[in-house]
Design an enzyme around this catalytic site. Structure first.
Site, PDB file in Angstrom:
ATOM      1  N   GLU A 205      30.850 -71.508  30.447  1.00  0.00           N
ATOM      2  CA  GLU A 205      29.870 -71.518  31.536  1.00  0.00           C
ATOM      3  C   GLU A 205      29.770 -70.119  32.136  1.00  0.00           C
ATOM      4  OE1 GLU A 205      29.376 -75.698  33.503  1.00  0.00           O
ATOM      5  OE2 GLU A 205      31.197 -74.782  34.242  1.00  0.00           O
TER       6      GLU A 205
ATOM      7  N   GLY B  67      25.139 -79.923  34.906  1.00  0.00           N
ATOM      8  CA  GLY B  67      25.242 -80.104  36.344  1.00  0.00           C
ATOM      9  C   GLY B  67      24.055 -80.871  36.895  1.00  0.00           C
ATOM     10  N   GLY B  68      23.119 -80.154  37.514  1.00  0.00           N
ATOM     11  CA  GLY B  68      21.993 -80.784  38.206  1.00  0.00           C
ATOM     12  C   GLY B  68      21.216 -81.794  37.388  1.00  0.00           C
TER      13      GLY B  68
ATOM     14  N   GLY C 295      23.710 -73.196  38.157  1.00  0.00           N
ATOM     15  CA  GLY C 295      22.909 -73.570  39.318  1.00  0.00           C
ATOM     16  C   GLY C 295      21.900 -72.525  39.743  1.00  0.00           C
TER      17      GLY C 295
ATOM     18  N   SER D  22      22.939 -74.154  33.708  1.00  0.00           N
ATOM     19  CA  SER D  22      21.504 -74.450  33.776  1.00  0.00           C
ATOM     20  C   SER D  22      20.964 -75.015  32.470  1.00  0.00           C
ATOM     21  CB  SER D  22      20.711 -73.208  34.204  1.00  0.00           C
ATOM     22  OG  SER D  22      21.085 -72.805  35.511  1.00  0.00           O
TER      23      SER D  22
ATOM     24  N   HIS E 185      36.717 -74.984  36.473  1.00  0.00           N
ATOM     25  CA  HIS E 185      35.303 -74.737  36.785  1.00  0.00           C
ATOM     26  C   HIS E 185      35.194 -73.539  37.725  1.00  0.00           C
ATOM     27  CE1 HIS E 185      31.183 -75.299  38.166  1.00  0.00           C
ATOM     28  NE2 HIS E 185      31.011 -76.117  37.138  1.00  0.00           N
TER      29      HIS E 185
ATOM     30  N   ASN F  70      28.486 -83.401  35.053  1.00  0.00           N
ATOM     31  CA  ASN F  70      29.332 -83.083  36.202  1.00  0.00           C
ATOM     32  C   ASN F  70      28.498 -83.293  37.459  1.00  0.00           C
ATOM     33  OD1 ASN F  70      31.034 -82.010  38.126  1.00  0.00           O
ATOM     34  ND2 ASN F  70      30.827 -79.891  37.430  1.00  0.00           N
ATOM     35  N   TRP F  71      28.765 -84.408  38.145  1.00  0.00           N
ATOM     36  CA  TRP F  71      27.945 -84.758  39.302  1.00  0.00           C
ATOM     37  C   TRP F  71      28.255 -83.917  40.533  1.00  0.00           C
ATOM     38  CZ3 TRP F  71      27.655 -90.882  39.439  1.00  0.00           C
ATOM     39  CH2 TRP F  71      27.086 -91.329  38.241  1.00  0.00           C
ATOM     40  N   LYS F  72      29.363 -83.199  40.498  1.00  0.00           N
ATOM     41  CA  LYS F  72      29.790 -82.355  41.628  1.00  0.00           C
ATOM     42  C   LYS F  72      29.853 -83.200  42.915  1.00  0.00           C
ATOM     43  CE  LYS F  72      28.132 -78.278  39.216  1.00  0.00           C
ATOM     44  NZ  LYS F  72      27.580 -76.911  39.311  1.00  0.00           N
TER      45      LYS F  72
END
Length: 255
Positions: free
Chosen positions: A167, A233-234, A173, A212, A95, A9-11
């Site tokens: 999640e 995510g990141g 994050g 994370s 989300h 998920n590049w957000k």
């Protein structure tokens, strides 16, 4: 046997250059992977670019959101038909960032789920508790409520071919992550909860962990029997880190 899925998920991140470079690097890093499905969800305006960059690879296209309407005077929205038309298959809904910043309710998310299923797309239904809910011992209660918004209105059969992403909001994050044992306990609860309505459907639902997930903790998470992959995510913004997670899922589920 469930086939693992790791999705990035590049957000709200990216540029034309970044999309081309990241997808090219992913193609290289993931060239030998066959035991884990891979999907990426870039920002909407880069979906077509990412699709072209990934053409001929095993990387599936996803999206970060969808509207409940198929067409009309709904400024700024994107329909399931449009996502299908451009080639996106895995669509993230529910989300915590959408629930928090856009006040999306369980009922609205259930409507999005229904629209995606009608279009033959795969919902990636995100559920999870806040830190306060976790500390109050309400994790199972919250997850059950978020699943029941779909289960009690659309039935268990709609979960066939669906992805659920657990999640914990307190881990998104933040650098914090549930321990593998903690995550497994919740994943088992989710599967058991759906199994009360339909055991066969529950057994085939892919349940990802998100919150994370990184190259350092992925392998241990994936050894758990009810963790079928990850929503990342990141770490999905770096090809090498994302590839480590994908390969960890492939190795764990082959074992």
């Amino acid at each position: 046997m469930r086939h693992p899925l790791v999705m990035g998920n590049w957000k709200l991140n990216g540029s034309r250059h970044m999309v081309n470079e990241l997808v090219a690097n992913l193609r290289t890093e993931l060239a030998g992977v066959s035991g884990c499905a891979v999907a990426i969800a870039p920002p909407e305006m880069y979906l077509d670019l990412a699709k072209r960059a990934a053409e001929g690879s095993h990387i599936h296209l996803g999206a970060q959101n969808v509207d409940v309407n198929l067409s009309g005077a709904f400024t700024g929205e994107t329909s399931a038909e449009m996502l299908k038309d451009i080639g996106a298959q895995y669509i993230i809904i529910g989300h915590s960032e959408r629930r928090t910043y856009h006040k999306e309710s369980d009922e609205l998310i259930a409507k999005k789920f229904a629209v995606l299923k009608e279009q033959g797309l795969t919902p990636v239904l995100c559920i999870g508790e806040t830190e306060a809910e976790n500390e109050a011992g309400k994790t199972e209660e919250v997850c059950a409520r978020q699943i029941d918004a779909v289960l009690k209105t659309q039935g268990a059969a709609v979960f066939e071919g669906v992805v659920i992403a657990y999640e914990p909001v307190w881990a998104i994050g933040t650098g914090k992550s549930a321990t593998p044992a903690q995550a497994q306990a919740v994943h088992k609860f989710i599967r058991d909860h759906i199994a009360k309505a339909d055991a066969k459907i529950a057994e085939q639902v892919i349940i990802q962990y998100g919150g994370s997930v990184n190259a350092g903790n992925a392998a241990e998470l994936f050894t758990q029997p009810d963790i079928d992959g990850a929503l990342v995510g990141g770490a999905s913004l770096k090809a090498d880190a994302f590839a480590v997670i994908v390969k960890a899922a492939e190795a764990a589920k082959k074992a």
